[in-house]
Design a protein around this motif. Structure first.
Motif, PDB file in Angstrom:
ATOM      1  N   LYS A   9       3.745   1.676  -1.422  1.00 35.50           N
ATOM      2  CA  LYS A   9       4.242   1.894  -2.784  1.00 35.50           C
ATOM      3  C   LYS A   9       3.162   2.535  -3.658  1.00 35.50           C
ATOM      4  CE  LYS A   9       7.817  -1.616  -2.737  1.00 35.50           C
ATOM      5  NZ  LYS A   9       8.277  -2.908  -3.233  1.00 35.50           N
ATOM      6  N   ILE A  10       1.916   2.129  -3.498  1.00 35.84           N
ATOM      7  CA  ILE A  10       0.822   2.709  -4.271  1.00 35.84           C
ATOM      8  C   ILE A  10       0.712   4.204  -3.996  1.00 35.84           C
ATOM      9  CG2 ILE A  10      -1.704   2.798  -4.513  1.00 35.84           C
ATOM     10  CD1 ILE A  10      -1.679  -0.276  -4.036  1.00 35.84           C
ATOM     11  N   THR A  11       0.907   4.609  -2.746  1.00 34.23           N
ATOM     12  CA  THR A  11       0.740   6.016  -2.367  1.00 34.23           C
ATOM     13  C   THR A  11       2.054   6.792  -2.368  1.00 34.23           C
ATOM     14  OG1 THR A  11       0.835   5.414  -0.014  1.00 34.23           O
ATOM     15  CG2 THR A  11      -1.349   5.547  -1.025  1.00 34.23           C
TER      16      THR A  11
ATOM     17  N   LEU B 179       0.832  -1.211   0.000  1.00 37.25           N
ATOM     18  CA  LEU B 179       0.000   0.000   0.000  1.00 37.25           C
ATOM     19  C   LEU B 179       0.861   1.253   0.000  1.00 37.25           C
ATOM     20  CD1 LEU B 179      -2.848  -1.041   2.471  1.00 37.25           C
ATOM     21  CD2 LEU B 179      -2.987  -0.816  -0.024  1.00 37.25           C
TER      22      LEU B 179
END
Length: 100
Positions: free
Chosen positions: A94-96, A92
């Motif tokens: 890395k996504i943000t 998560l």
């Protein structure tokens, strides 16, 4: 698994550029701590607080640094050190855009 260490404590200053100048040596020494990955320095002059958010490779490394830093702060007269160690959800983060 990487561990995030959050520390904050009462701090009367200096802040801003003066803090940068006063704590350069400490910043360099932190980069040499076992398991250290990065630190984000935090400061709030209006509330007289400072601290940081750190990322370490292991919980053992984070805990060892917390013990060392808490002792250093207590030696400087800081009696209330707030700290928590967290697991990092890397997927998560890395996504943000988290710096993992």
């Amino acid at each position: 698994m990487a561990k995030l260490l959050q520390i904050d404590f009462p701090f009367a200053g200096p802040f801003g550029a003066d803090m940068t100048e006063a704590l350069k040596e400490l910043a360099v020494s932190i980069t040499e701590e076992p398991g250290f990955i990065w630190k984000i320095w935090t400061e709030n002059a209006s509330e007289q607080d400072a601290g940081g958010i750190y990322l370490f490779k292991t919980e053992e490394a984070a805990q060892a640094y917390l013990e060392k830093h808490t002792a250093r702060l207590k030696g400087l007269g800081v009696d209330k050190v707030h700290a928590k160690i967290f697991d990092v959800n890397e997927a998560l983060s890395k996504i943000t855009g988290g710096p993992i």
